[in-house]
Design a protein around this motif. Structure first.
Motif, PDB file in Angstrom:
ATOM      1  N   GLU A 119     -16.471  -6.874   3.169  1.00 34.09           N
ATOM      2  CA  GLU A 119     -17.683  -7.644   2.353  1.00 34.09           C
ATOM      3  C   GLU A 119     -17.590  -9.043   2.473  1.00 34.09           C
ATOM      4  N   ASP A 120     -16.413  -9.497   2.859  1.00 34.08           N
ATOM      5  CA  ASP A 120     -16.632 -10.959   3.067  1.00 34.08           C
ATOM      6  C   ASP A 120     -16.713 -11.352   4.401  1.00 34.08           C
ATOM      7  N   TYR A 121     -16.767 -10.325   5.397  1.00 36.20           N
ATOM      8  CA  TYR A 121     -16.838 -10.979   6.657  1.00 36.20           C
ATOM      9  C   TYR A 121     -18.121 -11.047   7.137  1.00 36.20           C
ATOM     10  N   ARG A 122     -18.180 -12.456   7.855  1.00 32.72           N
ATOM     11  CA  ARG A 122     -19.334 -12.753   8.688  1.00 32.72           C
ATOM     12  C   ARG A 122     -19.066 -13.131  10.103  1.00 32.72           C
ATOM     13  N   LEU A 123     -20.098 -12.656  11.011  1.00 28.74           N
ATOM     14  CA  LEU A 123     -19.793 -12.979  12.320  1.00 28.74           C
ATOM     15  C   LEU A 123     -20.918 -13.951  12.476  1.00 28.74           C
ATOM     16  N   MET A 124     -20.911 -15.080  13.169  1.00 22.33           N
ATOM     17  CA  MET A 124     -21.882 -16.131  13.734  1.00 22.33           C
ATOM     18  C   MET A 124     -22.016 -16.076  14.969  1.00 22.33           C
ATOM     19  N   VAL A 134     -26.421 -14.634  11.810  1.00 30.87           N
ATOM     20  CA  VAL A 134     -25.256 -14.065  11.008  1.00 30.87           C
ATOM     21  C   VAL A 134     -25.296 -12.469  10.890  1.00 30.87           C
ATOM     22  N   PHE A 135     -24.142 -12.251  11.397  1.00 34.97           N
ATOM     23  CA  PHE A 135     -23.950 -10.653  10.932  1.00 34.97           C
ATOM     24  C   PHE A 135     -23.086 -10.202   9.793  1.00 34.97           C
ATOM     25  N   THR A 136     -23.573  -9.274   8.918  1.00 37.93           N
ATOM     26  CA  THR A 136     -22.475  -8.819   8.071  1.00 37.93           C
ATOM     27  C   THR A 136     -21.588  -7.620   8.915  1.00 37.93           C
ATOM     28  N   TYR A 137     -20.590  -7.152   8.292  1.00 39.78           N
ATOM     29  CA  TYR A 137     -19.904  -6.050   8.881  1.00 39.78           C
ATOM     30  C   TYR A 137     -20.864  -4.864   8.956  1.00 39.78           C
ATOM     31  N   ALA A 138     -21.788  -4.672   7.816  1.00 41.35           N
ATOM     32  CA  ALA A 138     -22.606  -3.321   7.930  1.00 41.35           C
ATOM     33  C   ALA A 138     -23.475  -3.458   9.109  1.00 41.35           C
ATOM     34  N   ASP A 139     -24.058  -4.728   9.323  1.00 39.63           N
ATOM     35  CA  ASP A 139     -25.057  -4.916  10.525  1.00 39.63           C
ATOM     36  C   ASP A 139     -24.516  -4.286  11.772  1.00 39.63           C
ATOM     37  N   LEU A 140     -22.990  -4.840  11.992  1.00 36.50           N
ATOM     38  CA  LEU A 140     -22.419  -4.319  13.326  1.00 36.50           C
ATOM     39  C   LEU A 140     -22.539  -2.850  13.537  1.00 36.50           C
ATOM     40  N   ARG A 266     -14.735 -14.563  13.931  1.00 35.16           N
ATOM     41  CA  ARG A 266     -15.987 -15.020  13.149  1.00 35.16           C
ATOM     42  C   ARG A 266     -17.065 -15.629  13.748  1.00 35.16           C
ATOM     43  N   ARG A 267     -16.850 -16.046  15.001  1.00 35.55           N
ATOM     44  CA  ARG A 267     -17.902 -17.081  15.541  1.00 35.55           C
ATOM     45  C   ARG A 267     -17.819 -16.821  17.080  1.00 35.55           C
ATOM     46  N   VAL A 268     -19.058 -16.678  17.698  1.00 34.95           N
ATOM     47  CA  VAL A 268     -19.370 -16.754  19.071  1.00 34.95           C
ATOM     48  C   VAL A 268     -20.515 -17.980  19.642  1.00 34.95           C
ATOM     49  N   GLU A 269     -20.033 -18.905  20.144  1.00 37.13           N
ATOM     50  CA  GLU A 269     -20.686 -19.894  20.519  1.00 37.13           C
ATOM     51  C   GLU A 269     -21.124 -19.916  21.861  1.00 37.13           C
ATOM     52  N   VAL A 270     -22.374 -19.963  22.230  1.00 33.36           N
ATOM     53  CA  VAL A 270     -22.865 -19.977  23.659  1.00 33.36           C
ATOM     54  C   VAL A 270     -22.893 -21.544  24.027  1.00 33.36           C
ATOM     55  N   MET A 271     -22.046 -21.998  25.076  1.00 35.77           N
ATOM     56  CA  MET A 271     -21.878 -23.434  25.670  1.00 35.77           C
ATOM     57  C   MET A 271     -21.999 -23.651  27.210  1.00 35.77           C
ATOM     58  N   ASP A 272     -22.590 -24.728  27.456  1.00 42.71           N
ATOM     59  CA  ASP A 272     -22.590 -25.015  28.867  1.00 42.71           C
ATOM     60  C   ASP A 272     -21.287 -25.445  29.562  1.00 42.71           C
ATOM     61  N   ALA A 273     -20.315 -25.488  28.671  1.00 48.78           N
ATOM     62  CA  ALA A 273     -18.869 -25.993  29.337  1.00 48.78           C
ATOM     63  C   ALA A 273     -18.000 -25.309  28.551  1.00 48.78           C
ATOM     64  N   PRO A 274     -16.802 -25.118  29.045  1.00 46.19           N
ATOM     65  CA  PRO A 274     -15.751 -24.740  28.149  1.00 46.19           C
ATOM     66  C   PRO A 274     -15.175 -25.722  27.152  1.00 46.19           C
ATOM     67  N   VAL A 275     -14.823 -25.324  25.935  1.00 50.51           N
ATOM     68  CA  VAL A 275     -14.243 -26.313  24.939  1.00 50.51           C
ATOM     69  C   VAL A 275     -12.826 -26.817  25.481  1.00 50.51           C
ATOM     70  N   GLN A 276     -12.116 -26.245  26.097  1.00 48.62           N
ATOM     71  CA  GLN A 276     -10.643 -26.619  26.547  1.00 48.62           C
ATOM     72  C   GLN A 276      -9.809 -26.894  25.213  1.00 48.62           C
ATOM     73  N   SER A 277      -9.761 -25.692  24.408  1.00 51.12           N
ATOM     74  CA  SER A 277      -9.264 -25.751  23.109  1.00 51.12           C
ATOM     75  C   SER A 277      -7.560 -25.982  23.387  1.00 51.12           C
TER      76      SER A 277
ATOM     77  N   LEU B   8     -31.436  -6.888  13.779  1.00 50.70           N
ATOM     78  CA  LEU B   8     -30.143  -6.726  12.662  1.00 50.70           C
ATOM     79  C   LEU B   8     -29.708  -8.217  12.644  1.00 50.70           C
ATOM     80  N   GLY B   9     -28.910  -8.410  11.684  1.00 54.97           N
ATOM     81  CA  GLY B   9     -28.490  -9.694  11.128  1.00 54.97           C
ATOM     82  C   GLY B   9     -29.860 -10.707  10.659  1.00 54.97           C
TER      83      GLY B   9
END
Lengths: 428, 213
Positions: A119-124, A134-140, A266-277, B8-9
Motif C-alpha cells: 500500500e505504501d509502495y510507489r514507482l516513479m 507514478v505507479f502503485t503496486y496494484a498498477d504493476l 522506487r524510481r527509474v529516470e531516463v537520462m542522456d548520461a550516466p549519473v556516475q553514482s 495505467l499509473g
C-alpha cells in the motif's frame, strides 16, 4: 549473526565426531550393512510407523525440518564494519538442483532490509519521457507478465579470495549468489507506458534506477539493456519477494552484477548520461595492477564451483561411488559444458549437465566417480555459449593484479584428503 | 489524461518529482543552489560524521576512510578515498546528501552538504581552509583521480579467455599446493571462535597474503 550461533554443520570437529560415532572412516555414516545382526530400525516397529504425525493445521507456512537447521545463511563478521551494510552467504554446499530456496538465499544490503508494504509502495518514472508517471503496486500487477529464471551474483562473490585461499567453504567463497524464477513486468513495458519519444535517439540514453531505502543504491544502466531483458519483478519462486530481497518490487538485471538488481525499486529516470553514482565510482569499479580502474564491468563472466565434496560437505562414506556435483553459470549466456579434474588440472573429464544450460541462470553438473580413497585436488571449469572458458586465478591475476575486489570468476580448488575432509587451497 | 498503451499509473506531479529526483551528475546537473565553507563543514562533520569517519575524515575502526591514500592505487594495499580514488565531486555531494549520515539519511540541508563536502576536500588537502564550495564553483574543483577509470575492456584485454583449445589430459607435470585457507583460519566455525575483531582479522589476512605453505 547466524555464524555465531551455528556451527558449519560439517566443521572439522563435527566431522571427526561423526566419523568416530560411525566407527571410523571405513564404516561411514549412514551405513546399514547387516553384519549378521539384524537392523533394529527395520526389525522393531518405530514410533513413526505406529502413532500420529502432525496434523495439517500444525504448520500454515512451514520451515525445513529441524535436522536441516545447518542449511542457513551465514555471515562473516570481519568482512564489514557492521551487519547493516553487509553480506551473508547462501548455503550452496548443501543445496542441489538450481533453484535457491528464498529463505536461505543470500542478502546484501547497504542500509538494512527495509519493510515496505504494498500500500505504501510507489514507482516513479521520470526524466526524458513523454509523461512522467507514478505507479502503485496494484498498477504493476495489471501489466502483461513474464517468467524467467536468472542468477543474481554479487559482484564481490569470491572477492576475498583474490590474494589467496581465505575462507574455508563453498558457502563463503561462492555463496553470494541465488537463482530464482521471477515473475514480473518487462521494464520496457513501463518505459513505453511513460513514452520514450522525448528521449530521442535511444542508442545513447541511460536509465538511472534507485531503491526506496536510505542507501538508495542508485545505478546507471544503458538504455539498450533496459529495453532488452530487465524485469520489474514482484514474485520469486512463485511467491512474493522476501522482505530482504526487495519486497514488494525489485529490479532483475539478467547476467549483470547483483548490485544493479535494485531492491525496493522506487524510481527509474531516463537520462542522456550516466549519473556516475557512488555505487559505480567508489564501489563496483575494479582496480588493476597499474592503479587504473575499470568501470561499468556489468556482466558476470562464466564461473563454476564444486559444491560437494567441499570443506563444509566432506566425504563421510569412505571409498567407492562418489557424486561430485556443483554449479556453473554465465552472465553472457547459457552454460554449454563443465569440465572436472580430480588431480589439480592435470587431467579433465567432461561432467554431465543435469539439463541443458539456460541463459544467465545456474546450471547443475554431476560427475560420478569411483573414489579410491586417495587425496584429490578437485576443480571445475565452465564453458559458456560465447566460447568463454573459465580462467584460473593465475590467468586473472596476470591481467588484473590482486586488487580488483570484484568479478573473481577463477577456477576453485578443493583439496580432498584421504579422511574425506576438504580444504580451500591454491595450487601451482 | 490518457497515456501509454495501457493507461495505467498517473502523471507524476512536479512536487513529487522534486522530492525524489535528487541525483547529481558529473556535469553538475541536479545540484541545488547553496554553499558551505570548510570551517562550517568541520563543525557539522565533527557533530554528525566523525564518530565513524574520524575528526579528520581519516576513518575509525573498520569504518570507511574518506581522506588519505593519495598515490596508493597501484600499491599492494591501495587506500581508496574521496581524494585518492573518486573521479567526480558530484558523487560525494549526491551520496552524502541522500544516504548519510548512516542511520539518519536525508537529514542534511543543502548548505550543510556543501559544507561537509568542502571539509572532505580540505581533509584531502585539495582546498585551503578558507574555501567555500557552492553550486557556482562546484565544477572548478579538480579531482585527482578523474582520469583513473577506463570503460570495461574485458572483451579485448581478456580475449584469450574465449578459446576452443582447452587441455584435457597431461596438462601439467606436477601440481603443488601453494596456499591453504585452513592456515589462515578466519572462517566462522564454532561459537567460541566467532567474533574476531576486524582489525585482528585484517592482520591475519595481511599475513596470509604473503604466507605460503
Amino acid at each position: 549473526m547466524t555464524a555465531d550461533k551455528k556451527s558449519n554443520g560439517a566443521s572439522r570437529r563435527a566431522f571427526l565426531k561423526g566419523a568416530v560415532a560411525a566407527g571410523g572412516a571405513v564404516a561411514g555414516a549412514g551405513m546399514a550393512r547387516a553384519a549378521g545382526e539384524p537392523d533394529p530400525l527395520i526389525t522393531e516397529v518405530q514410533e513413526w510407523a505406529s502413532g500420529f504425525g502432525e496434523g495439517v493445521d500444525a504448520t500454515p507456512y512451514g520451515l525445513p525440518i529441524r535436522f536441516e537447521d545447518d542449511v542457513v545463511r551465514r555471515n562473516v563478521e570481519w568482512l564489514t564494519a557492521d551487519t547493516i551494510s553487509s553480506i551473508n552467504f547462501t548455503p550452496i554446499h548443501a543445496l542441489d538442483g538450481t533453484i535457491t530456496p528464498q529463505g536461505c538465499a543470500f542478502e546484501r544490503h547497504h542500509s538494512g532490509a527495509i519493510e515496505l508494504k504494498k500500500e505504501d509502495y510507489r514507482l516513479m518514472i521520470n526524466g526524458l519521457v513523454d509523461k512522467p508517471l507514478v505507479f502503485t503496486y496494484a498498477d504493476l500487477e495489471r501489466f502483461p507478465r513474464e517468467n524467467h529464471v536468472y542468477f543474481c551474483e554479487c559482484a564481490a562473490n569470491t572477492g576475498m579470495e583474490w590474494a589467496g585461499a581465505q575462507l574455508n567453504g563453498a558457502q563463503f567463497t561462492h555463496g553470494m549468489i541465488h537463482n530464482m524464477e521471477y515473475s514480473g513486468v518487462p521494464l520496457r513495458t513501463l518505459l513505453e507506458e511513460a513514452g520514450l519519444d522525448a528521449a530521442g535517439d535511444l542508442a545513447d540514453k541511460w536509465i538511472y534506477v534507485e531503491g526506496a531505502d536510505a542507501s538508495s543504491n542508485g545505478r546507471s544502466i544503458p538504455m539498450d539493456k533496459a529495453l532488452d531483458d530487465v524485469l520489474v519483478a514482484f514474485k520469486a519462486n512463485g511467491e512474493a519477494l522476501r522482505k530482504e530481497h526487495g519486497y514488494p518490487v525489485r529490479l532483475v538485471v539478467p547476467g549483470w552484477e547483483g548490485n544493479m538488481w535494485v531492491k525496493w525499486l522506487r524510481r527509474v529516470e531516463v537520462m542522456d548520461a550516466p549519473v556516475q553514482s557512488r555505487e559505480e565510482t567508489s564501489k563496483y569499479t575494479d582496480t588493476l595492477a597499474d592503479g587504473t580502474s575499470r568501470k561499468w564491468t556489468w556482466e558476470m563472466d562464466a564461473k563454476s564451483v564444486v559444491t560437494s565434496p567441499s570443506p563444509q560437505s566432506p566425504i563421510t562414506h569412505g571409498p567407492g561411488p562418489l557424486v561430485i556435483t556443483g554449479l556453473a553459470w554465465s552472465g553472457r549466456g547459457a552454460i554449454t559444458r563443465v569440465d572436472v579434474t580430480t588431480d589439480g588440472g592435470k587431467n579433465w573429464t567432461q561432467a554431465r549437465l543435469a539439463k541443458d544450460g539456460e541463459s544467465k541462470a545456474l546450471s547443475r553438473f554431476y560427475l560420478e566417480i569411483d573414489w579410491d580413497g586417495s587425496e584429490m585436488l578437485l576443480q571445475s571449469r565452465a564453458h559458456d555459449e560465447t566460447g568463454y572458458v573459465q580462467p584460473t586465478k593465475a590467468q586473472l591475476r596476470e591481467v588484473r593484479g590482486e586488487n580488483s575486489i570484484y568479478h573473481n570468476n577463477c577456477i576453485q580448488t578443493w583439496w580432498v584428503k584421504e579422511s574425506g575432509e576438504a580444504e580451500n587451497v591454491e595450487v601451482s | 489524461e490518457p497515456h501509454g498503451n495501457y493507461n495505467l499509473g498517473r502523471m507524476a506531479l512536479p512536487e513529487e518529482i522534486a522530492a525524489w529526483n535528487l541525483d547529481v551528475s558529473p556535469d553538475g546537473t541536479g545540484l541545488p543552489e547553496g554553499s558551505g565553507d570548510v570551517l562550517t563543514g568541520e563543525e557539522v562533520f565533527i557533530e554528525k560524521c566523525a564518530v565513524c569517519h574520524g575528526d579528520f575524515a581519516e576513518g575509525r575502526g573498520n569504518w570507511p576512510k574518506l581522506a588519505g591514500g593519495d598515490g596508493t592505487l597501484a600499491d599492494k594495499d591501495p587506500l581508496k578515498t574521496v581524494g585518492s580514488y573518486w573521479p567526480y565531486l558530484s558523487t560525494a555531494w549526491d551520496y552524502v546528501h541522500r544516504s548519510m549520515p548512516f542511520g539518519a539519511a536525508q537529514t542534511l540541508s543543502v548548505d550543510e552538504t556543501y559544507a561537509i563536502v568542502a571539509y572532505i576536500l580540505y581533509s584531502n588537502y585539495l582546498v585551503e581552509d578558507d574555501f567555500v564550495l557552492s553550486n557556482e564553483n562546484f565544477l572548478e574543483v579538480e579531482m585527482p583521480n578523474a582520469d583513473g577509470f577506463i570503460v570495461d575492456d574485458r572483451e579485448e584485454a581478456e580475449a584469450h579467455f574465449w578459446r576452443d583449445d582447452v587441455c584435457m589430459s597431461d596438462c601439467k607435470d606436477s601440481v603443488e599446493i601453494t596456499m591453504r585457507a585452513a592456515v589462515l583460519d578466519v572462517t566462522p566455525e564454532e561459537e567460541e571462535e566467532a567474533g574476531a575483531e576486524p582489525a585482528e582479522a585484517e592482520t591475519e589476512m595481511a599475513a596470509a597474503e604473503t604466507g605460503e605453505v
